[in-house]
Design an enzyme around this catalytic site. Structure first.
Site, PDB file in Angstrom:
ATOM      1  N   ASP A  92     -19.887  -1.163  -7.929  1.00 48.46           N
ATOM      2  CA  ASP A  92     -19.904  -2.379  -8.737  1.00 48.46           C
ATOM      3  C   ASP A  92     -21.346  -2.860  -8.843  1.00 48.46           C
ATOM      4  O   ASP A  92     -22.151  -2.640  -7.940  1.00 48.46           O
ATOM      5  CB  ASP A  92     -19.017  -3.438  -8.079  1.00 48.46           C
ATOM      6  CG  ASP A  92     -18.745  -4.612  -8.990  1.00 48.46           C
ATOM      7  OD1 ASP A  92     -19.179  -4.568 -10.154  1.00 48.46           O
ATOM      8  OD2 ASP A  92     -18.095  -5.572  -8.541  1.00 48.46           O
ATOM      9  N   ASP A 265      -8.944  -1.774  -8.303  1.00 47.99           N
ATOM     10  CA  ASP A 265      -9.477  -1.939  -6.951  1.00 47.99           C
ATOM     11  C   ASP A 265      -9.099  -3.311  -6.437  1.00 47.99           C
ATOM     12  O   ASP A 265      -8.858  -4.237  -7.229  1.00 47.99           O
ATOM     13  CB  ASP A 265     -11.004  -1.790  -6.938  1.00 47.99           C
ATOM     14  CG  ASP A 265     -11.692  -3.063  -7.424  1.00 47.99           C
ATOM     15  OD1 ASP A 265     -12.061  -3.910  -6.584  1.00 47.99           O
ATOM     16  OD2 ASP A 265     -11.827  -3.241  -8.653  1.00 47.99           O
ATOM     17  N   CYS A 303       7.915   5.435   4.502  1.00 47.33           N
ATOM     18  CA  CYS A 303       6.497   5.788   4.368  1.00 47.33           C
ATOM     19  C   CYS A 303       6.133   6.900   5.344  1.00 47.33           C
ATOM     20  O   CYS A 303       6.559   6.887   6.502  1.00 47.33           O
ATOM     21  CB  CYS A 303       5.630   4.551   4.621  1.00 47.33           C
ATOM     22  SG  CYS A 303       3.852   4.847   4.474  1.00 47.33           S
ATOM     23  N   CYS A 305       2.850   7.706   6.046  1.00 47.52           N
ATOM     24  CA  CYS A 305       1.461   7.560   6.480  1.00 47.52           C
ATOM     25  C   CYS A 305       1.381   7.736   8.001  1.00 47.52           C
ATOM     26  O   CYS A 305       2.392   7.701   8.706  1.00 47.52           O
ATOM     27  CB  CYS A 305       0.885   6.214   6.051  1.00 47.52           C
ATOM     28  SG  CYS A 305       1.397   4.800   7.058  1.00 47.52           S
ATOM     29  N   CYS A 308       3.037   4.854  10.063  1.00 49.12           N
ATOM     30  CA  CYS A 308       4.503   4.822  10.077  1.00 49.12           C
ATOM     31  C   CYS A 308       5.101   6.054  10.749  1.00 49.12           C
ATOM     32  O   CYS A 308       6.196   5.993  11.315  1.00 49.12           O
ATOM     33  CB  CYS A 308       5.030   4.688   8.649  1.00 49.12           C
ATOM     34  SG  CYS A 308       4.593   3.110   7.879  1.00 49.12           S
ATOM     35  N   HIS A 334      -1.919   1.776   6.676  1.00 49.60           N
ATOM     36  CA  HIS A 334      -0.611   1.723   6.018  1.00 49.60           C
ATOM     37  C   HIS A 334      -0.686   0.999   4.677  1.00 49.60           C
ATOM     38  O   HIS A 334      -0.109   1.454   3.682  1.00 49.60           O
ATOM     39  CB  HIS A 334       0.419   1.028   6.901  1.00 49.60           C
ATOM     40  CG  HIS A 334       1.648   0.657   6.130  1.00 49.60           C
ATOM     41  ND1 HIS A 334       2.587   1.585   5.724  1.00 49.60           N
ATOM     42  CD2 HIS A 334       2.060  -0.538   5.615  1.00 49.60           C
ATOM     43  CE1 HIS A 334       3.531   0.984   5.014  1.00 49.60           C
ATOM     44  NE2 HIS A 334       3.235  -0.301   4.935  1.00 49.60           N
TER      45      HIS A 334
END
Length: 372
Positions: A92, A265, A303, A305, A308, A334
């Site tokens: 940015d 984002d 989930c 991930c 999890c 997560h």
């Protein structure tokens, strides 16, 4: 070196699936980008970030200019090597900091004069300086310098910010000469439809490889954001990526995708994680709550991930209550995975021809909760 292909379109909305080719790899859209302001996604290592499915992250020109300085990053071989992330990076320009640090700066047509919040010294940021910093950082995508007006703001003030943003875009283009870095322009206009439409026309006229919709998530109601996207997106060129800055709620993501937006984002997933909050099925769970003390189920049973797969709600509750840093990292991992999984599910739904039924318009009790 840099290209964008649209691979699938929804027949009843403007949603699309695409692939953005960059020098550091492909970005499959729609795609959520975690925010790594200072060259780090707070509390999450590059290896952990890669395992969430993240394909591109955002870093900030203004903050990296202050610390450690673009010269240090350049000496290290560029931002990718400096932070150990060999995937695409978008930087940015610092325009948002013009808004968020308003009490510390003076804005005119030349640029922005800052008082360095670290040591009180006076700094200047112009379109030329912002682009030179981003070229030194070596990001895959650089953003043109812009002025982000606050909300609320008068029509005249927002119009002035638009005109300045367009002028700064011309100057950004003139100074940018890094062939392996794409330069995106930014649309401004606040909540005034006529200013948004004019800004979209002006920015589109420069034939840039990508365009962002900026100046949202600055305090305006969510419905205003959605209205802006519906007005502006149809005016943008079809064959380039469209980036909605600062958006991260599931509802806003789905509505934006349905209007043809590709990139997003937001600091939300890591900010919530650092405050002990998890995103589960579109809801926010405060892991400090005693209800999780004896709950030995995975945080989110749908989930996959690392958080999890390996840890329970009771353990996460214990970490947060004990103020252990690991708890904040696991929740951030997560939460990022949650948003990446959601955007991927939207992409699959577009390809399978069921996006309009499953995600648009996204409602809290919609089928979207049960299909991704």
């Amino acid at each position: 070196m840099f290209s964008f292909q649209i691979n699938s379109n929804c027949s009843s909305t403007r949603a699309r699936v695409g692939c953005l080719n960059t020098p550091h790899g492909d970005v499959h859209t729609p795609q959520f980008m975690p925010v790594g302001t200072l060259g780090t996604v707070k509390g999450v290592s590059p290896d952990q970030l890669l395992k969430t499915g993240s394909e591109m992250i955002l870093a900030n020109t203004y903050h990296l200019h202050l610390q450690p300085g673009e010269e240090i990053v350049h000496e290290a071989g560029g931002l990718h090597k400096f932070m150990g992330w060999d995937q695409p990076i978008l930087t940015d320009s610092g325009g948002y900091q013009v808004f968020s640090l308003g009490k510390l700066n003076k804005i005119d047509d030349e640029g922005v004069e800052f008082k360095n919040p670290r040591d009180g010294s006076h700094l200047k940021l112009t379109p030329e300086i912002a682009i030179q910093i981003q070229m030194s950082l070596g990001s895959d995508i650089a953003m043109a310098f812009d002025q982000c007006p606050p909300y609320p703001a008068t029509f005249n003030d927002v119009e002035e910010a638009c005109l300045r943003t367009h002028n700064w875009l011309e100057r950004s283009i003139a100074i940018h000469n890094k062939s392996d870095q794409a330069l995106f322009g930014i649309i401004q206009g606040g909540c005034y439809p006529e200013l948004r439409e004019e800004s979209a026309r002006v920015v589109s006229s420069f034939n840039l490889p990508g365009i962002a919709i900026g100046g949202v998530s600055v305090g305006e109601p969510s419905d205003q954001i959605n209205h802006i996207v519906r007005k502006v997106a149809p005016l943008l060129p079809e064959g380039i990526p469209r980036y909605l800055m600062g958006i991260g709620s599931l509802r806003e993501l789905a509505i934006a995708v349905s209007n043809g937006i590709d990139l997003f984002d937001c600091v939300m997933p890591t900010r919530l994680g650092r405050h002990g909050t998890a995103l589960v099925s579109g809801e926010r769970w405060n892991l400090r709550n005693a209800t999780f003390r004896n709950d030995h189920k995975p945080l989110d049973e749908t989930c996959l991930c690392e958080t999890c797969t390996n840890h329970t709600r009771a353990y996460l509750h214990h970490l947060i209550r004990s103020e252990e840093l690991l708890g904040l990292t696991l929740l951030s991992v997560h939460n990022i995975s949650h948003l990446i999984r959601f955007t991927r599910a939207m992409g699959r739904a577009i390809e399978d021809g069921c996006f309009s039924e499953d995600f648009a318009p996204w409602q809290k009790d919609s089928i979207a909760h049960y299909t991704w």
